[in-house]
Each structure stands twice: as structure tokens, then as C-alpha cells.
Design an enzyme around this catalytic site. Structure first.
Site, short mmCIF file in Angstrom:
data_model
loop_
_atom_site.label_atom_id
_atom_site.label_comp_id
_atom_site.label_asym_id
_atom_site.label_seq_id
_atom_site.Cartn_x
_atom_site.Cartn_y
_atom_site.Cartn_z
N HIS A 135 0.83 -1.20 0.00
CA HIS A 135 0.00 0.00 0.00
C HIS A 135 0.87 1.25 0.00
CE1 HIS A 135 -3.34 -2.67 1.20
NE2 HIS A 135 -4.12 -1.71 0.75
N LYS A 139 -0.61 4.81 4.61
CA LYS A 139 -1.49 3.86 5.31
C LYS A 139 -0.96 3.61 6.71
CE LYS A 139 -4.09 -0.41 4.77
NZ LYS A 139 -5.33 0.31 5.12
#
Length: 241
Positions: A135, A139
Site C-alpha cells: 500500500h 497507510k
């Protein structure tokens, strides 16, 4: 439909865009340090609130929305230690909450595929299984909620795995290893890998952008209006046929 947004980051902006395209009205936006808006007449007039914030603030946001009598659709991850409290509020106190670790239609098809494949691979102990997820650097939680959902379905189906652990903490053969990477602005890549001495089987979902997540959240909001209880993507999407 009148929608309130709790959290106005990149996902909040994308949700706002899609909601307006689908003919909905955004009547209240609550961002960081704007908790006073939970008491506003605008927020209290919403049909549903869509919440994408942080693990630290999510539970407080849910409680305040419930106090105002507003159903909540949430995609925030990292707070599931308190899931029983939310389910109890839905079951005993008449609240409405729709939760998904990932609202993407493609990811939910991927969940169904992962569940089926894990059931199949339980018969073949020569294959070890592990996971990878990547990600963007912003995040806050690792592994992702989506990865945890995938892992829990694997553990339900594969008897030789007893739990999951992040990275090098997965030292035992009966532990499902999840490697989490944070790179650039990657929306989300999840892979489940089965490996034997002879070959490798890999299934992967690679999100191109946030649009699929945002559309799914708006569809969930449309589905939630007028309903009671604890809802999930399994209620919205029927893959049983």
C-alpha cells in the site's frame, strides 16, 4: 439521499465526487478537529454517514454518529478489537452499521476466490501458503484490513495453519506469514501465494485507483438506508448463485 462524510482525505474526496455523480447530496463534512459538527442540525439530518478516518478516531466517530441516530458506513480498518461493542449496539440498541475492510467489487470477488481456493488447497499439504500486501506510504495500519480478511478465510479453511503473523514474526510452520510493504502512492495490491517444491500458485488483486473503493462505499450507503443492524458486503453482494 443525504450523506454526511466523516473524514475528508483522498477517499473522502473520491466518495464525494461519486456520490454527487449518482445524484446524492453531501450535507455535512466532518474532518479533523471538527467534532462539534456531530451535534449540528446538518449532520443530524443525514440519511447515512460514510466514515473513512484513522484507527484512533474511528470508534469515537461511530459512537457520536450513533448518539445522533445516524447509520454509519465505514471502511476504516485497525479498530476491530472493539467490533463486539458495535455489533452489540446494532443488536440491542437498534443502531445500523455497515462495515467492510474493502468496498471494491473486485476485491470482494477476490475474497470469494480466496475462500474457495483455500478450501481446495487444504487437501494438499505439500503447498505452503503465505501472503503479501503493498500500500501507499500514508497507510497507518499493517497488515491491511483486507489482508486480515483474506488471512482469516485461509485460516478457516486450511487446518495446518493456526494463526497469522506479520513478516519475520511468522517463525512456525503452522503460522500464516503476511509481508506488508509501504511504497509510494500504491492504492493496494494483495497476493496469496501457494508454493510447493514443484510449482507456485499465486492469485493477486491490484487496484488501479481509489474509484472502486469509493463506488462500493456509496453503493453500501444506498443499501444501508432504511435498514437496521450490522451489515457487510455479503449482504450487499450475493455470490451464492
Amino acid at each position: 439521499m443525504k450523506i454526511a462524510l466523516i473524514g475528508y482525505g483522498k477517499m473522502g474526496h473520491e466518495i464525494e465526487k461519486i456520490a454527487r455523480e449518482r445524484g446524492h447530496e453531501i450535507i455535512c463534512i466532518i474532518d479533523l478537529n471538527e467534532e462539534d459538527k456531530f451535534n449540528s442540525s446538518a449532520f443530524k439530518s443525514a440519511d447515512v454517514a460514510i466514515e473513512f478516518t484513522s484507527p484512533e478516531s474511528a470508534l469515537r466517530n461511530y459512537r457520536q454518529a450513533f448518539a445522533a441516530g445516524i447509520p454509519v458506513v465505514s471502511g476504516t480498518t485497525g479498530w476491530l478489537a472493539h467490533l463486539d461493542e458495535i455489533k452489540e449496539a446494532c443488536g440491542n440498541n437498534g443502531k445500523t452499521f455497515f462495515y467492510a475492510s474493502n468496498f471494491s467489487l473486485g476485491v470482494n470477488i477476490f475474497f470469494a476466490l480466496n475462500n474457495y481456493l483455500a478450501g481446495l488447497m487444504n487437501r494438499y499439504p505439500g503447498y505452503d501458503v503465505r501472503m503479501e500486501e503493498t500500500h501507499h506510504i500514508h497507510k497507518l495500519d499493517a497488515p491491511s484490513g483486507t489482508a486480515i480478511t483474506l488471512a482469516e478465510d485461509i485460516l478457516t479453511n486450511i487446518g495446518r495453519k493456526k494463526g497469522w503473523a506479520l513478516g519475520k514474526d511468522a517463525t512456525d510452520d503452522d503460522t500464516l506469514r503476511i509481508d506488508a510493504f509501504r511504497e509510494g502512492e500504491v492504492p493496494g495490491i494483495h497476493s496469496v501465494i501457494y508454493e510447493s517444491d514443484a510449482d507456485t500458485i499465486r492469485i493477486t488483486h491490484d487496484a488501479k485507483n481509489r474509484k472502486g473503493f469509493a463506488l462500493g462505499a456509496v453503493l453500501a450507503a444506498e443499501f444501508t438506508k432504511g435498514k437496521n443492524g450490522f451489515l457487510t458486503m455479503e449482504d450487499l453482494l450475493d455470490f451464492s448463485h
